[in-house]
Write an enzyme that holds these catalytic residues in place. Sequence first.
Site, PDB file in Angstrom:
ATOM      1  N   HIS A  97       0.857  -1.197   0.000  1.00  0.00           N
ATOM      2  CA  HIS A  97       0.000   0.000   0.000  1.00  0.00           C
ATOM      3  C   HIS A  97       0.889   1.242   0.000  1.00  0.00           C
ATOM      4  O   HIS A  97       1.959   1.249   0.617  1.00  0.00           O
ATOM      5  CB  HIS A  97      -0.908  -0.021   1.232  1.00  0.00           C
ATOM      6  CG  HIS A  97      -1.995   0.995   1.167  1.00  0.00           C
ATOM      7  ND1 HIS A  97      -1.777   2.319   1.448  1.00  0.00           N
ATOM      8  CD2 HIS A  97      -3.307   0.893   0.844  1.00  0.00           C
ATOM      9  CE1 HIS A  97      -2.915   2.991   1.292  1.00  0.00           C
ATOM     10  NE2 HIS A  97      -3.857   2.138   0.927  1.00  0.00           N
ATOM     11  N   GLU A 146      -3.964   2.189  -7.366  1.00  0.00           N
ATOM     12  CA  GLU A 146      -4.331   3.216  -6.395  1.00  0.00           C
ATOM     13  C   GLU A 146      -3.451   4.452  -6.584  1.00  0.00           C
ATOM     14  O   GLU A 146      -2.378   4.553  -5.973  1.00  0.00           O
ATOM     15  CB  GLU A 146      -4.140   2.682  -4.973  1.00  0.00           C
ATOM     16  CG  GLU A 146      -5.084   1.583  -4.599  1.00  0.00           C
ATOM     17  CD  GLU A 146      -5.414   1.611  -3.097  1.00  0.00           C
ATOM     18  OE1 GLU A 146      -6.574   1.452  -2.765  1.00  0.00           O
ATOM     19  OE2 GLU A 146      -4.496   1.827  -2.288  1.00  0.00           O
TER      20      GLU A 146
HETATM   21  C1  PEP Z   1      -6.859   3.019   0.399  1.00  0.00           C
HETATM   22  O1  PEP Z   1      -6.169   3.564   1.247  1.00  0.00           O
HETATM   23  O2  PEP Z   1      -6.596   1.880  -0.016  1.00  0.00           O
HETATM   24  C2  PEP Z   1      -7.978   3.781  -0.129  1.00  0.00           C
HETATM   25  C3  PEP Z   1      -8.447   3.445  -1.280  1.00  0.00           C
HETATM   26  O3  PEP Z   1      -8.412   4.826   0.652  1.00  0.00           O
HETATM   27  P1  PEP Z   1      -9.664   5.803   0.365  1.00  0.00           P
HETATM   28  O4  PEP Z   1     -10.804   4.939  -0.118  1.00  0.00           O
HETATM   29  O5  PEP Z   1      -9.948   6.435   1.668  1.00  0.00           O
HETATM   30  O6  PEP Z   1      -9.230   6.762  -0.695  1.00  0.00           O
END
Ligand code: PEP
Length: 225
Positions: A97, A146
């Site tokens: 992450h 992400e």
């Molecule tokens: C995450 O940290 O994996 C994430 C997607 O956070 P958020 O949904 O709060 O943007």
Amino acid sequence: MNKTIWIIANWKSNKNISEALEWISQVGPHISKDDNLKVVVCPTFTDLSEVKKTITVGNFPIMVGSQNLSPFGTGAYTGEESAPILNQLINLAILGHSERRQNFGETDEMVAKKVEQALVNNITPLVCVQSAETPVPQGCKLIAYEPVFAIGTGNPDTSENANQVAESLKEKNGSGLEVLYGGSVTADNVSAFVSQPNISGVLIGKASLDAEGFVKICQQVSEKI
Ligand code: PEP
């Protein structure tokens, strides 16, 4: 739509055991039992055991995941949570992450070692990649795109761009890869992401914390399956 959709809740460092169990009792009965829907909750390590027990007793269609695991096996690694011990409790582990890369110095090499540990211990590794350039470790079949600008900001990527990145990741790493999107997903935008042909689900931080909101997200997705 006829594809398997993952909805993965990443609670980060939130919820003590009682809060976690309250969420499970509020969410569990509302998740539809559907082979094409894979719902996973990833609590803190200290919540894992009780969360797993409560889901089993309630017979809820929810899997349990961790937010990390050790790059080593069992042994003299003080403070680490190792895959051969965790696999009694979890089906999946979120690895690499961006918060771990930024705050804990996690490198691509460390992520690759963690993936190895997960795979030999029957845990599905879910590797977070920040762009199409992030390396996908060998053996990893499930990843989450992400983009850092979208995490916890309320400023998601567009579903079209996320789909394009997912397509590039598949071209680079094999069409068998399942690619999720993560970054400010809510009940209002989840349908747009899961409707994209190259996106197989969502990884959700903030919006997964509220039980009612999370149920809404799952219902939106169920309607699309
Ligand atoms: C995450 O940290 O994996 C994430 C997607 O956070 P958020 O949904 O709060 O943007």
